[in-house]
Design a protein around this motif. Structure first.
Motif, mmCIF file in Angstrom:
data_model
loop_
_atom_site.group_PDB
_atom_site.id
_atom_site.type_symbol
_atom_site.label_atom_id
_atom_site.label_comp_id
_atom_site.label_asym_id
_atom_site.label_seq_id
_atom_site.Cartn_x
_atom_site.Cartn_y
_atom_site.Cartn_z
ATOM 1 N N TYR A 91 21.936 52.395 62.003
ATOM 2 C CA TYR A 91 22.579 53.526 61.351
ATOM 3 C C TYR A 91 21.852 54.793 61.797
ATOM 4 O O TYR A 91 20.750 54.718 62.334
ATOM 5 N N ARG A 92 22.469 55.932 61.575
ATOM 6 C CA ARG A 92 21.797 57.180 61.911
ATOM 7 C C ARG A 92 22.134 58.245 60.877
ATOM 8 O O ARG A 92 23.166 58.194 60.223
ATOM 9 N N GLN A 93 21.218 59.200 60.794
ATOM 10 C CA GLN A 93 21.413 60.307 59.865
ATOM 11 C C GLN A 93 20.949 61.594 60.530
ATOM 12 O O GLN A 93 19.770 61.730 60.874
ATOM 13 N N ALA A 94 21.878 62.502 60.704
ATOM 14 C CA ALA A 94 21.576 63.824 61.258
ATOM 15 C C ALA A 94 21.300 64.792 60.108
ATOM 16 O O ALA A 94 21.742 64.557 58.976
ATOM 17 N N MET A 111 27.056 54.332 60.019
ATOM 18 C CA MET A 111 26.850 53.166 60.864
ATOM 19 C C MET A 111 27.069 53.549 62.326
ATOM 20 O O MET A 111 28.023 54.255 62.646
ATOM 21 N N VAL A 112 26.193 53.042 63.170
ATOM 22 C CA VAL A 112 26.351 53.210 64.612
ATOM 23 C C VAL A 112 26.900 51.929 65.218
ATOM 24 O O VAL A 112 27.904 51.934 65.916
ATOM 25 N N ALA A 113 26.227 50.811 64.920
ATOM 26 C CA ALA A 113 26.660 49.514 65.430
ATOM 27 C C ALA A 113 25.960 48.428 64.640
ATOM 28 O O ALA A 113 24.850 48.637 64.143
ATOM 29 N N TYR A 124 17.432 57.401 63.632
ATOM 30 C CA TYR A 124 18.110 56.111 63.710
ATOM 31 C C TYR A 124 17.327 55.081 62.898
ATOM 32 O O TYR A 124 16.112 54.943 63.054
ATOM 33 N N TYR A 125 18.062 54.360 62.059
ATOM 34 C CA TYR A 125 17.466 53.367 61.172
ATOM 35 C C TYR A 125 18.008 51.973 61.481
ATOM 36 O O TYR A 125 19.214 51.788 61.646
ATOM 37 N N THR A 176 13.554 56.115 63.449
ATOM 38 C CA THR A 176 12.988 56.643 64.690
ATOM 39 C C THR A 176 13.878 57.794 65.170
ATOM 40 O O THR A 176 15.103 57.687 65.154
ATOM 41 N N GLN A 177 13.237 58.880 65.579
ATOM 42 C CA GLN A 177 13.974 60.080 65.962
ATOM 43 C C GLN A 177 14.511 59.956 67.379
ATOM 44 O O GLN A 177 13.788 59.597 68.307
#
Length: 115
Positions: free
Chosen positions: A37-40, A47-49, A93-94, A109-110
């Motif tokens: 997952y990611r968070q901006a 969710m990314v994948a 990204y998590y 992680t950035q």
């Protein structure tokens, strides 16, 4: 106790590539689902994948054709190969693990795509 350790983030120019890895330790179900997952800044986590133990995958529309998720069940590790990175991919990204009905998150992680 389940722990997730992520690696592979960093700074890359737009169009470049990065590979993220996440390794889970502890009691891991053979059918655990893993994902990224990611968070901006200023946005909700998305969710990314993700990928099941049999290799079934889901991708966000925004990354289809550019990102590839894979896993090594024997090592409880999931990877995210990110190609053709765009500035809008910049986020923390998590790694996520769904295991025996519980959800676990990595520390994040950035990833920064910028010239």
């Amino acid at each position: 106790q389940v722990q997730l350790v992520e690696s592979g983030g960093g700074l890359v120019q737009p169009g470049g590539s990065l590979r993220l890895s996440c390794t889970a330790s502890g009691r891991i179900s053979s059918i655990a689902r893993m994902g990224w997952y990611r968070q901006a800044p200023g946005k909700e986590r998305e969710m990314v994948a993700d990928i099941g133990s049999r290799g079934d995958t889901n991708y966000a529309d925004s990354v289809k054709g550019r990102f590839t998720i894979s896993r090594d069940n024997g090592k409880n590790t999931v990877h995210l190969q990110m190609n053709s990175l765009k500035s809008e991919d910049t986020a923390v990204y998590y790694c996520k693990l769904s295991n025996f009905g519980f959800v676990y998150w990595g520390q994040g992680t950035q990833v920064t795509a910028s010239s």
